[in-house]
Scaffold this motif. Sequence first.
Motif, PDB file in Angstrom:
ATOM      1  N   HIS A  99       0.834  -1.202   0.000  1.00 29.33           N
ATOM      2  CA  HIS A  99       0.000   0.000   0.000  1.00 29.33           C
ATOM      3  C   HIS A  99       0.871   1.255   0.000  1.00 29.33           C
ATOM      4  CE1 HIS A  99      -4.314  -0.966   0.331  1.00 29.33           C
ATOM      5  NE2 HIS A  99      -3.845  -2.153   0.640  1.00 29.33           N
TER       6      HIS A  99
ATOM      7  N   ASN B 160       0.879   4.119  -2.904  1.00 28.98           N
ATOM      8  CA  ASN B 160       0.660   5.522  -2.592  1.00 28.98           C
ATOM      9  C   ASN B 160       1.809   6.390  -3.101  1.00 28.98           C
ATOM     10  OD1 ASN B 160      -0.662   7.715  -1.533  1.00 28.98           O
ATOM     11  ND2 ASN B 160       0.067   7.394   0.541  1.00 28.98           N
TER      12      ASN B 160
ATOM     13  N   TYR C 199      -6.782  -0.833  -8.214  1.00 30.27           N
ATOM     14  CA  TYR C 199      -5.926  -0.700  -7.035  1.00 30.27           C
ATOM     15  C   TYR C 199      -5.327   0.698  -6.961  1.00 30.27           C
ATOM     16  CZ  TYR C 199      -2.256  -2.018  -3.705  1.00 30.27           C
ATOM     17  OH  TYR C 199      -1.443  -2.099  -2.612  1.00 30.27           O
ATOM     18  N   GLN C 200      -4.777   1.183  -8.073  1.00 34.22           N
ATOM     19  CA  GLN C 200      -4.129   2.488  -8.093  1.00 34.22           C
ATOM     20  C   GLN C 200      -5.126   3.637  -7.981  1.00 34.22           C
ATOM     21  OE1 GLN C 200      -0.931   1.595  -7.192  1.00 34.22           O
ATOM     22  NE2 GLN C 200      -0.541   3.547  -8.171  1.00 34.22           N
ATOM     23  N   SER C 201      -6.367   3.411  -8.368  1.00 38.43           N
ATOM     24  CA  SER C 201      -7.354   4.488  -8.284  1.00 38.43           C
ATOM     25  C   SER C 201      -7.549   4.947  -6.836  1.00 38.43           C
ATOM     26  CB  SER C 201      -8.682   4.060  -8.892  1.00 38.43           C
ATOM     27  OG  SER C 201      -9.314   3.086  -8.086  1.00 38.43           O
ATOM     28  N   ASN C 202      -7.198   4.101  -5.882  1.00 35.92           N
ATOM     29  CA  ASN C 202      -7.267   4.485  -4.474  1.00 35.92           C
ATOM     30  C   ASN C 202      -6.192   5.493  -4.100  1.00 35.92           C
ATOM     31  OD1 ASN C 202      -9.422   2.735  -3.715  1.00 35.92           O
ATOM     32  ND2 ASN C 202      -8.001   1.039  -3.837  1.00 35.92           N
ATOM     33  N   PHE C 203      -5.128   5.555  -4.907  1.00 35.86           N
ATOM     34  CA  PHE C 203      -3.987   6.387  -4.564  1.00 35.86           C
ATOM     35  C   PHE C 203      -3.835   7.624  -5.433  1.00 35.86           C
ATOM     36  CE2 PHE C 203      -2.732   1.958  -3.483  1.00 35.86           C
ATOM     37  CZ  PHE C 203      -2.779   2.103  -2.118  1.00 35.86           C
TER      38      PHE C 203
ATOM     39  N   GLN D 112      -5.349  10.738  -6.860  1.00 36.50           N
ATOM     40  CA  GLN D 112      -6.493  11.629  -6.676  1.00 36.50           C
ATOM     41  C   GLN D 112      -6.061  13.071  -6.878  1.00 36.50           C
ATOM     42  OE1 GLN D 112      -8.089  10.626  -2.846  1.00 36.50           O
ATOM     43  NE2 GLN D 112      -8.415   8.521  -3.413  1.00 36.50           N
TER      44      GLN D 112
END
Length: 61
Positions: A12, A16, A42-46, A48
């Motif tokens: 994670h 990030n 997965y990367q869409s969480n990081f 932004q």
Amino acid sequence: MDKKMSMHIARHSFGNISGDKIPIQMLQKLYRHSSVTTTIMYQSNFVQKDTDAALDKVINF
């Protein structure tokens, strides 16, 4: 680093830090995902940028 780090937390943290700096196909290989769709999700969480830019406008007001 003083804290004990699990592989999950390390992955994670890498996600990030890498954000959108590494091409998605390379990230797929690094994560060993069989599908690039998994990597994108997965990367869409990081990644932004829009949210970060909006917060920067408020903070730097």
